[in-house]
Design an enzyme around this catalytic site. Sequence first.
Site, PDB file in Angstrom:
ATOM      1  N   ARG A   1     -63.307  -3.215  74.436  1.00  0.00           N
ATOM      2  CA  ARG A   1     -63.822  -4.154  73.412  1.00  0.00           C
ATOM      3  C   ARG A   1     -64.287  -5.489  74.014  1.00  0.00           C
ATOM      4  O   ARG A   1     -64.288  -6.513  73.334  1.00  0.00           O
ATOM      5  CB  ARG A   1     -62.761  -4.461  72.342  1.00  0.00           C
ATOM      6  CG  ARG A   1     -62.299  -3.268  71.529  1.00  0.00           C
ATOM      7  CD  ARG A   1     -63.423  -2.732  70.639  1.00  0.00           C
ATOM      8  NE  ARG A   1     -62.910  -1.882  69.595  1.00  0.00           N
ATOM      9  CZ  ARG A   1     -62.703  -0.566  69.700  1.00  0.00           C
ATOM     10  NH1 ARG A   1     -62.973   0.060  70.835  1.00  0.00           N
ATOM     11  NH2 ARG A   1     -62.239   0.136  68.682  1.00  0.00           N
TER      12      ARG A   1
ATOM     13  N   SER B   1     -60.957  -2.105  62.570  1.00  0.00           N
ATOM     14  CA  SER B   1     -59.693  -2.551  63.166  1.00  0.00           C
ATOM     15  C   SER B   1     -59.674  -4.072  63.196  1.00  0.00           C
ATOM     16  O   SER B   1     -60.578  -4.688  63.741  1.00  0.00           O
ATOM     17  CB  SER B   1     -59.583  -2.070  64.615  1.00  0.00           C
ATOM     18  OG  SER B   1     -59.645  -0.680  64.668  1.00  0.00           O
TER      19      SER B   1
ATOM     20  N   GLU C   1     -59.182  -8.497  66.760  1.00  0.00           N
ATOM     21  CA  GLU C   1     -60.398  -8.003  67.390  1.00  0.00           C
ATOM     22  C   GLU C   1     -61.600  -8.626  66.688  1.00  0.00           C
ATOM     23  O   GLU C   1     -62.668  -8.808  67.260  1.00  0.00           O
ATOM     24  CB  GLU C   1     -60.451  -6.477  67.253  1.00  0.00           C
ATOM     25  CG  GLU C   1     -61.533  -5.852  68.075  1.00  0.00           C
ATOM     26  CD  GLU C   1     -62.194  -4.649  67.430  1.00  0.00           C
ATOM     27  OE1 GLU C   1     -63.094  -4.096  68.062  1.00  0.00           O
ATOM     28  OE2 GLU C   1     -61.840  -4.284  66.303  1.00  0.00           O
TER      29      GLU C   1
HETATM   30  N1  EPU Z   1     -50.772   4.869  63.749  1.00  0.00           N
HETATM   31  C1  EPU Z   1     -49.693   4.806  62.899  1.00  0.00           C
HETATM   32  N2  EPU Z   1     -49.835   4.125  61.723  1.00  0.00           N
HETATM   33  C2  EPU Z   1     -51.003   3.526  61.365  1.00  0.00           C
HETATM   34  C3  EPU Z   1     -52.093   3.564  62.247  1.00  0.00           C
HETATM   35  C4  EPU Z   1     -51.947   4.249  63.436  1.00  0.00           C
HETATM   36  O1  EPU Z   1     -48.624   5.335  63.167  1.00  0.00           O
HETATM   37  O2  EPU Z   1     -51.042   2.934  60.285  1.00  0.00           O
HETATM   38  C5  EPU Z   1     -50.657   5.663  64.983  1.00  0.00           C
HETATM   39  C6  EPU Z   1     -51.453   6.972  64.859  1.00  0.00           C
HETATM   40  O3  EPU Z   1     -50.688   7.985  64.285  1.00  0.00           O
HETATM   41  C7  EPU Z   1     -51.808   7.268  66.292  1.00  0.00           C
HETATM   42  C8  EPU Z   1     -51.973   5.889  66.910  1.00  0.00           C
HETATM   43  O4  EPU Z   1     -51.272   4.980  66.065  1.00  0.00           O
HETATM   44  O5  EPU Z   1     -50.756   7.914  66.940  1.00  0.00           O
HETATM   45  C9  EPU Z   1     -53.415   5.491  67.066  1.00  0.00           C
HETATM   46  O6  EPU Z   1     -54.084   5.518  65.801  1.00  0.00           O
HETATM   47  P1  EPU Z   1     -55.645   5.848  65.654  1.00  0.00           P
HETATM   48  O7  EPU Z   1     -55.971   7.110  66.369  1.00  0.00           O
HETATM   49  O8  EPU Z   1     -55.985   5.764  64.220  1.00  0.00           O
HETATM   50  O9  EPU Z   1     -56.392   4.741  66.486  1.00  0.00           O
HETATM   51  P2  EPU Z   1     -56.166   3.171  66.653  1.00  0.00           P
HETATM   52  O10 EPU Z   1     -55.658   2.919  68.019  1.00  0.00           O
HETATM   53  O11 EPU Z   1     -55.362   2.629  65.516  1.00  0.00           O
HETATM   54  C10 EPU Z   1     -58.538   2.798  67.671  1.00  0.00           C
HETATM   55  C11 EPU Z   1     -59.728   1.923  67.466  1.00  0.00           C
HETATM   56  C12 EPU Z   1     -60.530   2.383  66.260  1.00  0.00           C
HETATM   57  C13 EPU Z   1     -60.973   3.809  66.493  1.00  0.00           C
HETATM   58  C14 EPU Z   1     -59.732   4.675  66.733  1.00  0.00           C
HETATM   59  C15 EPU Z   1     -60.088   6.077  67.108  1.00  0.00           C
HETATM   60  C16 EPU Z   1     -59.105  -0.268  68.316  1.00  0.00           C
HETATM   61  C17 EPU Z   1     -58.819  -1.693  67.999  1.00  0.00           C
HETATM   62  N3  EPU Z   1     -59.319   0.545  67.283  1.00  0.00           N
HETATM   63  O12 EPU Z   1     -57.673   2.648  66.558  1.00  0.00           O
HETATM   64  O13 EPU Z   1     -61.679   1.567  66.172  1.00  0.00           O
HETATM   65  O14 EPU Z   1     -61.716   4.309  65.398  1.00  0.00           O
HETATM   66  O15 EPU Z   1     -58.963   4.131  67.841  1.00  0.00           O
HETATM   67  O16 EPU Z   1     -60.585   6.082  68.400  1.00  0.00           O
HETATM   68  O17 EPU Z   1     -59.140   0.112  69.481  1.00  0.00           O
HETATM   69  C18 EPU Z   1     -62.575  -0.419  65.179  1.00  0.00           C
HETATM   70  O18 EPU Z   1     -62.598  -0.910  66.294  1.00  0.00           O
HETATM   71  O19 EPU Z   1     -62.980  -1.042  64.163  1.00  0.00           O
HETATM   72  C19 EPU Z   1     -62.014   0.922  64.990  1.00  0.00           C
HETATM   73  C20 EPU Z   1     -61.844   1.461  63.778  1.00  0.00           C
END
Ligand code: EPU
Length: 334
Positions: free
Chosen positions: A163, A235, A330
């Site tokens: 990012r 995010s 972010e």
């Molecule tokens: N999780 C939870 N509870 C929640 C949210 C997440 O337990 O409420 C756990 C999920 O179960 C999973 C882990 O956290 O094990 C990661 O969750 P997720 O795959 O949804 O991804 P993220 O790390 O929360 C990032 C990006 C997203 C992108 C997703 C998928 C950032 C800041 N965000 O989210 O990007 O869509 O991975 O690759 O890196 C964005 O930047 O606007 C965005 C949506």
Amino acid sequence: MNIYSDYDLKKHNTFGMDVKASTFIEYNSVDELKSIIPTLGGNVLHIGGGSNLLFKGDFEGTILHSAIKGIDIVEHDDKEGKVTVRVGAGEVWDDFVAWAVEHGLGGVENLSLIPGEVGASAVQNIGAYGVEAKDVISTVETINLKTGEARIFTNEECSYAYRQSIFKNELKGMYAVTHVVYTLSTKAELKLEYGNIKAVLGERDSLTYADVRQAIIDIRNAKLPDPKVLGNAGSFFMNPVVSRDKFLSIQKDYPQMPFYEVEGGVKIPAGWMIDQCGWKGKSLGRAAVHDKQALVLVNLGGATSDEIVALCETICRDVKAKFDVDIHPEVNFI
Ligand code: EPU
């Protein structure tokens, strides 16, 4: 070129903040951009689709927006399958992804449905489901907002990281991206390792880029709120990277914690930590934590930026108290 005064920014920020800009200029070409640079003074902000911004009040100054369009194949290497595509900064990102998939070109299908525009993809290094914009960006064409000079940045010169790019750091506010050149491929391998992509796709004989795009669209639609219905900026926080020692000490108490090994430490999903703090689906005033993905803050309707900031600060404090980890927004506060 369109120039507006006292301009309503509601359409230009997906959080749906009711704010105005003193001046708003939308240009259609590199020449139009160059022609207005000598007239710019004071506070200038260049925006894209407004999907990663939180306006903390009216913007006293000039907001620039690119309406430079066009998706053109500039090189096609049949043997290697590599296809170089030059795209105008004002193209909607997902329109470009749809175009790529329709043309049988792989590389960006995992980035389907990310809100925003092509110019911002190169500034924010957008990423999702195991792919980042930096993986496919070849060069970034820019104009210096002080001198009007053109400069082309190679991928290496953009200093990409999670990012992050040079355009968000050392060169912040100095260059406007006019075009981004991507290298796609007819032979790109599918990236299916992240999260539940494989489960959503199910057992199939052969998979296309279009199948992956559809799976990503389904996953995103199930988890992420539609800004047209519920104002949000995706995010709200970045996922923090902590030291190995710190990670191990948290893991002792939370063995089920998801994590990713990265350079320099271990990345822990901020959404998981916020969820553990009990914030998922909860609200503070008219600002809330999305009930399906705790990393996303939403405007329940008519929220002020103060309400969003108050929720952000409370969450950061709670995460710090529970895990002794600092998380950072972010979203760009303006
Ligand atoms: N999780 C939870 N509870 C929640 C949210 C997440 O337990 O409420 C756990 C999920 O179960 C999973 C882990 O956290 O094990 C990661 O969750 P997720 O795959 O949804 O991804 P993220 O790390 O929360 C990032 C990006 C997203 C992108 C997703 C998928 C950032 C800041 N965000 O989210 O990007 O869509 O991975 O690759 O890196 C964005 O930047 O606007 C965005 C949506």
